[in-house]
Design a protein around this motif. Sequence first.
Motif, PDB file in Angstrom:
ATOM      1  N   LEU A 114       0.760  -1.191   0.517  1.00  0.00           N
ATOM      2  CA  LEU A 114       0.168  -0.135   0.557  1.00  0.00           C
ATOM      3  C   LEU A 114       0.889   1.213  -0.110  1.00  0.00           C
ATOM      4  CD1 LEU A 114      -2.284  -0.964   2.926  1.00  0.00           C
ATOM      5  CD2 LEU A 114      -2.570  -1.227   0.280  1.00  0.00           C
ATOM      6  N   HIS A 115       2.074   1.281   0.260  1.00  0.00           N
ATOM      7  CA  HIS A 115       3.291   1.931  -0.452  1.00  0.00           C
ATOM      8  C   HIS A 115       2.689   3.441  -0.458  1.00  0.00           C
ATOM      9  CE1 HIS A 115       5.749   0.119  -3.722  1.00  0.00           C
ATOM     10  NE2 HIS A 115       5.225   1.641  -4.084  1.00  0.00           N
ATOM     11  N   ASP A 116       2.569   4.115  -1.220  1.00  0.00           N
ATOM     12  CA  ASP A 116       2.867   5.896  -1.393  1.00  0.00           C
ATOM     13  C   ASP A 116       1.266   6.085  -1.885  1.00  0.00           C
ATOM     14  OD1 ASP A 116       5.185   7.255  -2.452  1.00  0.00           O
ATOM     15  OD2 ASP A 116       5.921   4.924  -3.128  1.00  0.00           O
ATOM     16  N   ASN A 117       0.611   5.719  -1.173  1.00  0.00           N
ATOM     17  CA  ASN A 117      -0.709   6.699  -0.752  1.00  0.00           C
ATOM     18  C   ASN A 117      -0.616   7.752   0.268  1.00  0.00           C
ATOM     19  OD1 ASN A 117      -2.659   4.952  -2.748  1.00  0.00           O
ATOM     20  ND2 ASN A 117      -1.304   3.270  -1.696  1.00  0.00           N
ATOM     21  N   LEU A 118      -2.345   8.084   0.751  1.00  0.00           N
ATOM     22  CA  LEU A 118      -2.757   8.961   1.061  1.00  0.00           C
ATOM     23  C   LEU A 118      -2.962   8.417   2.804  1.00  0.00           C
ATOM     24  CD1 LEU A 118      -3.418  12.011  -1.257  1.00  0.00           C
ATOM     25  CD2 LEU A 118      -1.474  11.445  -0.357  1.00  0.00           C
ATOM     26  N   LEU A 119      -2.868   7.635   2.801  1.00  0.00           N
ATOM     27  CA  LEU A 119      -3.629   6.644   4.410  1.00  0.00           C
ATOM     28  C   LEU A 119      -2.982   6.886   5.218  1.00  0.00           C
ATOM     29  CD1 LEU A 119      -2.889   2.916   2.443  1.00  0.00           C
ATOM     30  CD2 LEU A 119      -5.169   4.374   2.452  1.00  0.00           C
ATOM     31  N   THR A 120      -4.457   7.459   6.183  1.00  0.00           N
ATOM     32  CA  THR A 120      -4.095   7.555   7.628  1.00  0.00           C
ATOM     33  C   THR A 120      -4.356   6.643   9.065  1.00  0.00           C
ATOM     34  OG1 THR A 120      -6.446   8.711   7.383  1.00  0.00           O
ATOM     35  CG2 THR A 120      -4.925   9.989   7.000  1.00  0.00           C
ATOM     36  N   GLY A 121      -4.516   7.185   9.623  1.00  0.00           N
ATOM     37  CA  GLY A 121      -5.015   6.047  11.249  1.00  0.00           C
ATOM     38  C   GLY A 121      -3.718   5.031  11.075  1.00  0.00           C
ATOM     39  N   GLN A 122      -3.875   4.107  12.438  1.00  0.00           N
ATOM     40  CA  GLN A 122      -3.051   3.226  12.915  1.00  0.00           C
ATOM     41  C   GLN A 122      -3.081   2.021  11.996  1.00  0.00           C
ATOM     42  OE1 GLN A 122      -2.812   3.278  17.074  1.00  0.00           O
ATOM     43  NE2 GLN A 122      -4.280   4.575  17.334  1.00  0.00           N
ATOM     44  N   ILE A 123      -2.406   1.924  11.917  1.00  0.00           N
ATOM     45  CA  ILE A 123      -1.533   0.165  11.001  1.00  0.00           C
ATOM     46  C   ILE A 123      -3.123  -1.014  12.153  1.00  0.00           C
ATOM     47  CG2 ILE A 123      -0.326  -1.649  11.027  1.00  0.00           C
ATOM     48  CD1 ILE A 123       1.676   0.176   9.806  1.00  0.00           C
ATOM     49  N   PRO A 124      -3.710  -1.542  11.193  1.00  0.00           N
ATOM     50  CA  PRO A 124      -4.730  -2.684  12.657  1.00  0.00           C
ATOM     51  C   PRO A 124      -3.703  -3.670  12.925  1.00  0.00           C
ATOM     52  CG  PRO A 124      -5.868  -2.193  10.219  1.00  0.00           C
ATOM     53  CD  PRO A 124      -4.214  -1.061  10.420  1.00  0.00           C
TER      54      PRO A 124
ATOM     55  N   ASP B 110       4.374  -3.322   2.889  1.00  0.00           N
ATOM     56  CA  ASP B 110       4.551  -2.259   2.796  1.00  0.00           C
ATOM     57  C   ASP B 110       4.365  -1.205   2.463  1.00  0.00           C
ATOM     58  OD1 ASP B 110       6.300  -0.106   1.523  1.00  0.00           O
ATOM     59  OD2 ASP B 110       7.228  -0.709  -0.014  1.00  0.00           O
ATOM     60  N   VAL B 111       3.606  -0.365   4.366  1.00  0.00           N
ATOM     61  CA  VAL B 111       2.771   1.354   3.825  1.00  0.00           C
ATOM     62  C   VAL B 111       3.882   1.996   3.941  1.00  0.00           C
ATOM     63  CG1 VAL B 111       1.156  -0.144   5.355  1.00  0.00           C
ATOM     64  CG2 VAL B 111       2.723   0.659   6.720  1.00  0.00           C
ATOM     65  N   SER B 112       4.942   1.976   3.523  1.00  0.00           N
ATOM     66  CA  SER B 112       5.664   3.625   3.700  1.00  0.00           C
ATOM     67  C   SER B 112       5.165   4.503   3.031  1.00  0.00           C
ATOM     68  CB  SER B 112       7.171   3.064   2.397  1.00  0.00           C
ATOM     69  OG  SER B 112       7.026   2.278   1.535  1.00  0.00           O
ATOM     70  N   ASN B 113       5.583   5.638   3.276  1.00  0.00           N
ATOM     71  CA  ASN B 113       5.136   6.711   2.201  1.00  0.00           C
ATOM     72  C   ASN B 113       3.559   7.431   2.957  1.00  0.00           C
ATOM     73  OD1 ASN B 113       7.911   7.773   1.694  1.00  0.00           O
ATOM     74  ND2 ASN B 113       7.994   5.921   0.400  1.00  0.00           N
ATOM     75  N   ASN B 114       3.262   7.633   3.347  1.00  0.00           N
ATOM     76  CA  ASN B 114       1.678   7.367   4.427  1.00  0.00           C
ATOM     77  C   ASN B 114       1.211   8.599   4.844  1.00  0.00           C
ATOM     78  OD1 ASN B 114      -0.967   5.532   1.661  1.00  0.00           O
ATOM     79  ND2 ASN B 114       1.266   4.920   2.959  1.00  0.00           N
ATOM     80  N   LEU B 115       0.034   8.710   5.692  1.00  0.00           N
ATOM     81  CA  LEU B 115      -0.039   9.851   6.343  1.00  0.00           C
ATOM     82  C   LEU B 115      -0.068   8.809   8.088  1.00  0.00           C
ATOM     83  CD1 LEU B 115      -2.210  12.156   5.022  1.00  0.00           C
ATOM     84  CD2 LEU B 115       0.867  12.692   5.068  1.00  0.00           C
ATOM     85  N   LEU B 116       0.428   7.463   7.885  1.00  0.00           N
ATOM     86  CA  LEU B 116      -0.331   6.715   9.160  1.00  0.00           C
ATOM     87  C   LEU B 116       0.651   7.375  10.361  1.00  0.00           C
ATOM     88  CD1 LEU B 116       0.656   3.642   7.400  1.00  0.00           C
ATOM     89  CD2 LEU B 116      -1.677   4.658   7.603  1.00  0.00           C
TER      90      LEU B 116
ATOM     91  N   GLU C 146       9.045   3.713   7.274  1.00  0.00           N
ATOM     92  CA  GLU C 146       9.281   4.822   6.400  1.00  0.00           C
ATOM     93  C   GLU C 146       8.315   5.005   5.664  1.00  0.00           C
ATOM     94  OE1 GLU C 146      13.075   4.089   4.671  1.00  0.00           O
ATOM     95  OE2 GLU C 146      13.961   3.323   6.550  1.00  0.00           O
ATOM     96  N   GLY C 147       8.699   6.595   6.177  1.00  0.00           N
ATOM     97  CA  GLY C 147       7.948   7.623   5.142  1.00  0.00           C
ATOM     98  C   GLY C 147       6.632   8.635   6.027  1.00  0.00           C
ATOM     99  N   ASN C 148       6.443   7.965   7.452  1.00  0.00           N
ATOM    100  CA  ASN C 148       4.823   7.943   7.960  1.00  0.00           C
ATOM    101  C   ASN C 148       5.674   9.124   9.206  1.00  0.00           C
ATOM    102  OD1 ASN C 148       2.780   6.661   6.815  1.00  0.00           O
ATOM    103  ND2 ASN C 148       4.607   5.662   6.666  1.00  0.00           N
ATOM    104  N   LYS C 149       4.868  10.682   8.978  1.00  0.00           N
ATOM    105  CA  LYS C 149       6.132  10.881   9.888  1.00  0.00           C
ATOM    106  C   LYS C 149       5.481  11.234  11.287  1.00  0.00           C
ATOM    107  CE  LYS C 149       5.677  15.875  11.215  1.00  0.00           C
ATOM    108  NZ  LYS C 149       4.809  17.551  10.743  1.00  0.00           N
TER     109      LYS C 149
END
Length: 272
Positions: free
Chosen positions: A151-161, A174-180, A204-207
């Motif tokens: 799911l990398h390089d999207n605009l996904l928010t919230g926590q990782i379930p 891979d959930v890198s580079n989102n807004l998680l 990585e890439g989730n502030k």
Amino acid sequence: MGRWRALLFLSLLTCASLRLSWSDPNDELCLTKLSESFRDPTMALHNWTKSIFANPCSGFTSYLPGATCNNGRIYKLSLTNLSLQGSISPYISNCTNLQTLDLSSNALSGPIPADLQYLVNLAVLNLSSNHLNGEIPPQLTLCAYLNVIDLHDNLLTGQIPQQLGLLVRLSAFDVSNNLLWGPIPVSLGNRSGSLPRFNASSFEGNKDLYGYPLQPMKSKGLSVMVIVGIGLGSGFASLVLSFTGVCIWLKITERNMALEEGNKISQSMPDY
């Protein structure tokens, strides 16, 4: 009798061939709704017509570009790098025999449908490099055969379930580079035993995401807000001190002037 037997045999063969060519109604609905939810500015799906939806597969043969068939059912959809816009229809769950769903490198937006939970045979889910938003649906845990979640390089928010750690077949995540944000579930970040482990590049890439295997957050000294606060505070204190000093100076000046006036008056008065 031999002639009738030959005719009967030919009839059975014809019925069998027709049966193999019939589309599963679930697949037909899945494809129809999916095409309606997509916007196709480059006409990449111009061959996706309703006539093909009614009969996309014949045995292992696919008549639909981007689809792969297995025994008359669609088991793989690969529509990558086609500049597709729009959203992912929840009716994708009607393709119940689907094992691979790859819609990566497009411009799809909206949420990841929670209805993906009904794709119980799904092994590969690649929705990377889109504009998908919302949260990662915890219902993906019901897809027990999932090997890949990308799911990398999207605009996904919230926590990782947390529940995703229960997917014991998961070998790529891979959930890198989102807004998680929030902690990385231990069941994903620090897997034990023979379960495949995922390194920092998967997160990585989730502030505001933290936890192992990411590096601990480093202190960068005083934050901007603290610095601004200190600046405002010191400025206010300086203003108060300056104002107090001016008041004291005025008081002293006023007192000196009063003393000088008193002396002048006393000197001007005659002696008796």
